[in-house]
Scaffold this motif. Structure first.
Motif, short mmCIF file in Angstrom:
data_model
loop_
_atom_site.label_atom_id
_atom_site.label_comp_id
_atom_site.label_asym_id
_atom_site.label_seq_id
_atom_site.Cartn_x
_atom_site.Cartn_y
_atom_site.Cartn_z
N GLY A 156 0.77 -1.23 0.00
CA GLY A 156 0.00 0.00 0.00
C GLY A 156 0.80 1.28 0.00
O GLY A 156 0.41 2.26 0.64
N GLU A 157 1.91 1.32 -0.72
CA GLU A 157 2.70 2.55 -0.84
C GLU A 157 1.94 3.57 -1.70
O GLU A 157 1.11 3.20 -2.54
CB GLU A 157 4.04 2.24 -1.50
CG GLU A 157 4.97 1.39 -0.66
CD GLU A 157 5.64 2.17 0.46
OE1 GLU A 157 5.77 3.42 0.35
OE2 GLU A 157 6.05 1.55 1.45
N PRO A 158 2.21 4.86 -1.52
CA PRO A 158 1.50 5.88 -2.30
C PRO A 158 1.87 5.84 -3.78
O PRO A 158 3.00 6.11 -4.16
CB PRO A 158 1.93 7.20 -1.64
CG PRO A 158 3.22 6.90 -0.97
CD PRO A 158 3.15 5.47 -0.54
N THR A 159 0.90 5.49 -4.61
CA THR A 159 1.11 5.41 -6.06
C THR A 159 0.03 6.15 -6.84
O THR A 159 -0.09 5.96 -8.05
CB THR A 159 1.12 3.94 -6.53
OG1 THR A 159 -0.19 3.39 -6.35
CG2 THR A 159 2.16 3.11 -5.78
N GLY A 160 -0.78 6.97 -6.17
CA GLY A 160 -1.90 7.59 -6.85
C GLY A 160 -2.94 6.59 -7.31
O GLY A 160 -3.71 6.84 -8.22
N GLY A 317 -1.49 2.21 -3.86
CA GLY A 317 -1.96 2.86 -2.65
C GLY A 317 -2.35 4.30 -2.87
O GLY A 317 -1.97 4.94 -3.87
N PRO A 318 -3.10 4.86 -1.92
CA PRO A 318 -3.50 6.27 -2.00
C PRO A 318 -2.34 7.19 -1.70
O PRO A 318 -1.37 6.81 -1.03
CB PRO A 318 -4.59 6.37 -0.93
CG PRO A 318 -4.20 5.33 0.08
CD PRO A 318 -3.61 4.20 -0.71
N GLY A 319 -2.44 8.43 -2.18
CA GLY A 319 -1.36 9.40 -1.98
C GLY A 319 -0.42 9.41 -3.16
O GLY A 319 -0.56 8.64 -4.10
N GLU A 320 0.56 10.30 -3.08
CA GLU A 320 1.53 10.45 -4.16
C GLU A 320 2.95 10.32 -3.60
O GLU A 320 3.27 10.86 -2.54
CB GLU A 320 1.38 11.82 -4.83
CG GLU A 320 0.02 12.05 -5.47
CD GLU A 320 -0.23 11.18 -6.69
OE1 GLU A 320 0.74 10.61 -7.22
OE2 GLU A 320 -1.40 11.08 -7.13
#
Length: 350
Positions: A156-160, A317-320
């Motif tokens: 779940g790392e940030p990948t947009g 995942g969510p975020g950038e």
């Protein structure tokens, strides 16, 4: 499924985690909080050091999917304009250290486990790992032997919320060139800096031939150099560090041997071979389903616990990623809500 309520639960947990410093190797208090919430929501868990694992009701007829994200954070940089340990909501944004990397993924995947446990197309296993930011041996590596047979993983790392289906590996190498000390005024000795020069120039100029469509070229960069004790002493040792970022075509052990063979005067020592490049075939059903949902696969230059996984995996995942390790880090609450819904559709859609 009430996405709004699950999002509220995710945000409540994330705010508690932000309040609790969890720099790598100091995650115990944050792991306590996560375990308390999991217990409150009626799910059994196992604690392995500061890693939190949920696995239940494994159906041998289904493939098993690991949902993974990390608890730990880096240390806050000096340029924060707000308290990194005070969660602050401003509009759609939740500010705080670790909100983006990777608190958003951590709490979103936990809600997905709550929603889909026993009902997904996969057996779901949830692992909140520690020491990810330092690739520590008490993190994912410690928990690995406690996992069932995993067929595929989502990290779940940030990948947009686009799937990173390949990730560069990392190898850090320490180099030393040796000379002989002497008095600089009398032109004595053998200067270790000069002994290292040819090797440093080769490291600067060499280009690896095999380029990846997703990850590009394997890169190596000399990032640290130290030599000498004072101006009038010819240095007898020159130490340097090489940062090597590998694509899927080069294994760390092979690259280390290749580099050592090309050194004229320098000796090399790899700190570890553990962090290899990873990738998942674009034909994997999970990747194909994400593409049908409008997600765009890409290759990621940043490292994660994916490097330690001996099974297919992708980051999603969510975020950038550009917000990670930066001042005034934030995650959008709408990103958490959208991630929960997208994960559920991805894992339960025929």
């Amino acid at each position: 499924m009430d996405i709004k309520q699950y999002t509220n639960d995710a945000v409540e947990l994330l705010m508690q985690l932000i309040k609790t410093p969890s720099v790598s190797r100091e995650e115990a208090a944050a792991a306590d909080i996560l375990a308390d919430f999991i217990g409150k929501w009626g799910m059994p868990y196992e604690r392995i050091g500061n890693n939190i694992l949920i696995q239940e009701n494994i159906d041998p007829e289904k493939p098993t999917l690991l949902l993974n994200a990390h608890i730990d954070t880096v240390k806050p940089v000096a340029s924060w304009t707000r308290d990194p340990f005070t969660p602050t909501i401003k509009g759609d944004r939740l500010y705080g250290l670790g909100a983006n990397d990777c608190g958003g993924g951590l709490v979103s995947l936990l809600q997905v486990y709550r929603i889909l446990r026993g009902e997904a197309n996969y057996n779901l296993v949830y692992l909140a790992s520690c020491e990810e930011e330092v690739s520590g041996e008490n993190g994912f590596s410690l928990a690995l032997s406690h996992l069932p047979k995993i067929d595929v993983a989502i990290v779940g790392e940030p990948t947009g919320m686009h799937p990173a289906i390949a990730e560069k590996g990392l190898m850090v190498i320490d180099g030393v060139a040796r000379g002989k000390s002497g008095h600089a005024a009398r032109n004595e000795g053998v200067n270790a800096i000069y002994e290292a020069l040819d090797d440093l120039l080769w490291l600067r100029d060499y280009r690896f031939k095999k380029e990846s469509p997703l990850l590009g070229a394997t890169q190596m960069t000399v990032t640290v150099i130290n030599s000498g004790t004072q101006h009038n002493v010819v240095p007898d040792e020159c130490h340097f560090v090489i940062d090597v970022r590998t694509n899927e075509y080069y294994q760390n052990e092979y690259l280390f041997s290749f580099l050592q063979k090309h050194m004229k005067k320098s000796e090399l020592k790899a700190r570890s071979f553990r962090l290899s490049s990873s990738h998942i075939p674009v034909g994997n059903p999970l990747v194909q389903k994400s593409i049908k949902m409008g997600m765009v696969p890409f290759g990621s230059p940043t490292l994660s616990d994916q490097a330690l996984m001996p099974f297919p995996s992708m980051k999603l995942g969510p975020g950038e990623s550009c917000r990670s390790h930066s001042a005034d880090e934030f995650i959008c609450i709408s990103e958490i809500a959208n991630a929960i819904e997208a994960y559920c559709n991805l894992l339960n859609e025929k």
